[in-house]
Design a protein around this motif. Structure first.
Motif, short mmCIF file in Angstrom:
data_model
loop_
_atom_site.label_atom_id
_atom_site.label_comp_id
_atom_site.label_asym_id
_atom_site.label_seq_id
_atom_site.Cartn_x
_atom_site.Cartn_y
_atom_site.Cartn_z
N PHE A 58 0.78 -1.17 -0.07
CA PHE A 58 -0.09 -0.07 0.02
C PHE A 58 0.83 1.24 0.18
O PHE A 58 2.00 1.16 0.64
CB PHE A 58 -0.77 -0.25 1.20
CG PHE A 58 -2.05 -1.24 1.27
CD1 PHE A 58 -3.32 -1.23 0.53
CD2 PHE A 58 -1.72 -2.43 1.77
CE1 PHE A 58 -4.18 -2.09 0.41
CE2 PHE A 58 -2.47 -3.34 1.90
CZ PHE A 58 -3.57 -3.47 1.03
N LEU A 59 0.43 2.20 -0.63
CA LEU A 59 0.85 3.67 -0.50
C LEU A 59 1.19 4.30 0.99
O LEU A 59 0.13 3.94 1.51
CB LEU A 59 0.40 4.58 -1.74
CG LEU A 59 0.07 4.20 -3.07
CD1 LEU A 59 -0.54 5.12 -3.87
CD2 LEU A 59 1.81 4.10 -3.59
N PRO A 60 2.22 4.85 1.16
CA PRO A 60 2.42 5.18 2.30
C PRO A 60 1.33 6.50 2.68
O PRO A 60 1.03 7.25 1.90
CB PRO A 60 3.83 6.10 2.50
CG PRO A 60 4.01 6.10 1.07
CD PRO A 60 3.31 4.90 0.28
N LEU A 61 0.79 6.71 3.86
CA LEU A 61 0.00 7.51 4.19
C LEU A 61 1.01 8.57 5.06
O LEU A 61 1.57 8.33 6.11
CB LEU A 61 -1.20 7.02 5.12
CG LEU A 61 -1.85 5.84 4.61
CD1 LEU A 61 -2.72 5.44 5.63
CD2 LEU A 61 -2.79 6.54 3.40
N VAL A 62 0.88 10.02 4.73
CA VAL A 62 1.64 11.17 5.26
C VAL A 62 0.84 12.18 5.95
O VAL A 62 -0.05 12.69 5.12
CB VAL A 62 2.44 11.53 4.18
CG1 VAL A 62 3.41 12.67 4.59
CG2 VAL A 62 3.30 10.34 3.48
N SER A 72 -8.04 4.62 9.60
CA SER A 72 -9.25 4.43 8.78
C SER A 72 -8.95 4.40 7.34
O SER A 72 -9.45 3.66 6.46
CB SER A 72 -10.27 5.59 9.33
OG SER A 72 -10.70 5.57 10.46
N LYS A 73 -7.95 5.03 7.08
CA LYS A 73 -7.45 5.47 5.48
C LYS A 73 -6.85 3.93 5.20
O LYS A 73 -6.97 3.58 4.11
CB LYS A 73 -6.64 6.67 5.49
CG LYS A 73 -6.15 6.74 3.96
CD LYS A 73 -7.13 7.22 3.08
CE LYS A 73 -6.63 7.42 1.55
NZ LYS A 73 -7.69 7.79 0.76
N MET A 74 -6.04 3.60 6.26
CA MET A 74 -5.31 2.24 5.83
C MET A 74 -6.54 1.33 5.52
O MET A 74 -6.20 0.36 4.61
CB MET A 74 -4.33 2.01 7.08
CG MET A 74 -3.63 0.92 6.80
SD MET A 74 -2.40 0.53 8.15
CE MET A 74 -1.40 2.00 7.95
N ALA A 120 -6.20 -2.30 11.12
CA ALA A 120 -5.93 -1.14 11.10
C ALA A 120 -6.11 -0.86 12.50
O ALA A 120 -5.09 0.11 12.96
CB ALA A 120 -7.10 -0.40 10.32
N ALA A 121 -6.65 -1.25 13.45
CA ALA A 121 -6.51 -1.09 14.83
C ALA A 121 -5.51 -1.63 15.38
O ALA A 121 -4.77 -1.13 16.33
CB ALA A 121 -7.75 -1.84 15.49
N ALA A 175 -8.96 13.00 17.38
CA ALA A 175 -9.74 12.28 18.52
C ALA A 175 -10.72 11.32 18.23
O ALA A 175 -10.51 10.29 18.67
CB ALA A 175 -10.45 13.35 19.39
N SER A 176 -11.79 11.63 17.12
CA SER A 176 -12.66 10.67 16.64
C SER A 176 -11.89 9.10 16.06
O SER A 176 -12.48 8.36 16.29
CB SER A 176 -13.54 11.21 15.34
OG SER A 176 -12.60 11.69 14.58
N GLU A 177 -10.74 9.53 15.62
CA GLU A 177 -9.93 8.47 15.02
C GLU A 177 -9.45 7.63 16.11
O GLU A 177 -9.57 6.22 15.96
CB GLU A 177 -8.84 8.78 14.02
CG GLU A 177 -7.90 7.76 13.71
CD GLU A 177 -8.31 6.87 12.52
OE1 GLU A 177 -7.64 5.90 12.07
OE2 GLU A 177 -9.76 6.68 12.24
#
Length: 495
Positions: A89-93, A100-102, A348-349, A430-432
């Protein structure tokens, strides 16, 4: 280890030249670490997911090259055995909700692969070890037809000089000899990448080593191998033993296995770990680069360190230190102990939890590891792999100054606020944070992970049918519930 390799035969001089290059790279890397500003940059997260291909009867289907060619997706790669694939997967920056995006990345990729595999009467499945895997599914003919895999397999076998020995005791007992490394390919994992600044590397890596056993106990999802009920996370024992070339009657047996948890706490920097791998492990693939790392550094470039990075890829530490020349050069910690599955939500968690620990424990990590000699952490790792959520782990009580044995579920509950604080410091919304840690908390309250669900479902099924049919039905039920993306604690255990 993912690079293409054309050469298949190596001379003594090739190995000598490669070792010289490794030492040359180490000197470059030491100089690079001293460069002001090296490795500083935005927080990023990445992941890789290894997958099984299964047929309509829930058995492995060795068609990974066919699926790769049909998918035409550059993020999809072949794995060791022909019934496995890996998605990178592409890195998330600088994401406010990175996990959640992952999860969305994984769901999208798995949905796409569902469409591709359906055209070939097969299915894609994220699971640590497929319960229906049989001995006839493995062997040299099962290895993917890529030069790098055949060279690696031949090199490991040649170094051992005889069959690999696998002995794993759980509810059942497995004792087997195997002539090649294909059992290693039975293990599929969720590999998580966490970028870290050089100044925080030692503390973050020690925190990862300290808490990986806790997270592994919750993530366990590999309780079967060849129909035997073994460890909760059988991958840990199987991976190590299936490529261990050390023999009992040789000096090499006194050296660490090439699949290892570690040899001690990091004192100052990542350099210790990279140097350790060079000093302790002989090169397997002595492929020389035409790039001069010190010339690159003098020219203001991030040095490639090709030989060092290739060598690191052939040392399978469960938490792997990574230098990457991309983005001006940076450091990452790759967590490799966690299995594939059960769902993107669970994975993800898991990534959120270990990230929170790596950041949140920094202020007290030195005090914690002072009260826990490293060998106890290594014991924790294997206890967590064997017993999962039933494990009891060693943990230092900072108030009493006593090393205690604690249930892993209690430790996880105690440390959730630390994970929360770490995620806050990483800039996660905070929600994440609430979403990811609530899933963890609910799993703890239900005392459920993938391994426990598989074992409980199998126990129900075996009362109604024979063992092979029960394993087939177990995989079918796992597949159907994984498709819902409900976290594991919400999966049904009704027949």
């Amino acid at each position: 280890m993912g690079q293409n390799i054309d050469k298949t035969q190596f001379s003594d001089q090739d190995y000598a030249d490669f070792r010289d290059a490794l030492n040359y790279n180490l000197r470059t890397f030491r100089a690079l670490l001293a460069e002001p500003g090296f490795g500083e940059g935005p927080q990023s997260y990445g992941s890789e997911l290894e997958l099984y291909l299964v047929d309509k009867n829930a058995h492995p289907k060795p068609i990974n090259e066919i699926i790769l060619n049909d998918a035409k997706d550059t993020q999809l790669t072949l794995e060791l055995n022909q019934f496995n694939l890996e998605y990178n997967f592409l890195p998330l920056v600088n994401e406010a909700a990175p996990f959640s995006k992952m999860e969305q990345q994984m769901r999208s990729a798995l949905g796409f692969l569902d469409e591709v595999t359906a055209r070939h009467d097969s299915r894609i499945l994220p699971i640590g070890i497929l319960p229906t895997l049989r001995a006839q599914d493995m062997g040299r003919d099962a290895i993917t037809d890529l030069t790098r895999y055949h060279v690696l397999a031949d090199a490991l076998r040649a170094k051992r000089g005889e069959d690999f020995q696998i002995h794993i005791e759980g509810q059942d007992q497995l004792e087997m000899s195997w002539s090649d490394v294909s059992p290693e390919g039975a293990n599929t994992s969720f590999q998580f990448h966490y970028r870290v600044s050089p100044s925080e590397f030692a503390g973050s890596y020690n925190a990862a080593q300290l808490t990986t056993p806790l997270v592994l106990a919750l993530a366990a999802n590999s309780p079967f191998f060849l129909g035997q009920r073994l460890w909760q996370e059988t991958r840990i024992a199987l991976f190590k033993q299936s490529i261990d070339y050390r023999l009992e009657d040789t000096l090499e047996k006194h050296l660490p296995a090439r699949v290892l948890y570690g040899l001690g706490w990091v004192r100052k920097s990542i350099y210790e770990l990279l140097a350790e791998s060079v000093y302790l492990f002989e090169p397997i693939l002595p492929i020389l680069s035409d790039r001069d790392s010190q010339a690159e550094l003098k020219a203001g470039m991030a040095p490639s360190l090709d030989e060092l990075r290739l060598h690191q890829g052939s040392v399978w530490s469960w938490n792997r230190p990574i230098y990457d020349p991309n983005d001006g050069g940076h450091l990452r910690i790759e967590t490799r102990a966690f299995p594939a599955g059960p769902t993107p939500a669970n994975m993800a968690a898991t990534a959120a939890l270990i990230s929170g620990f790596m950041k949140g424990l920094l202020p007290i990590i030195d005090e914690l590891i002072s009260g826990l000699p490293f060998r106890y952490t290594e014991q924790n790792f294997y206890r967590a792999a064997k017993y999962g959520l039933n494990a009891k782990l060693f943990w230092p009580n900072l108030k009493s100054g006593i090393l205690e044995e604690r249930p892993v579920i209690d430790l996880l509950r105690q440390l959730l606020p630390t994970a929360k604080r770490g995620l806050e410091e990483l800039g996660v919304d905070a929600s994440e944070i609430h979403k990811q840690l609530s899933l963890i908390n609910d799993s703890l309250n239900a005392e459920m992970n993938g391994a426990r669900w598989q074992r409980m479902m199998f126990a129900l099924l075996i009362n109604q049918t024979d063992e092979l049919s029960a394993l087939n039905e177990l995989v079918e039920r796992y597949y159907q519930q994984y498709q819902s993306n409900k976290p594991i604690h919400e999966w049904s255990l009704k027949l």
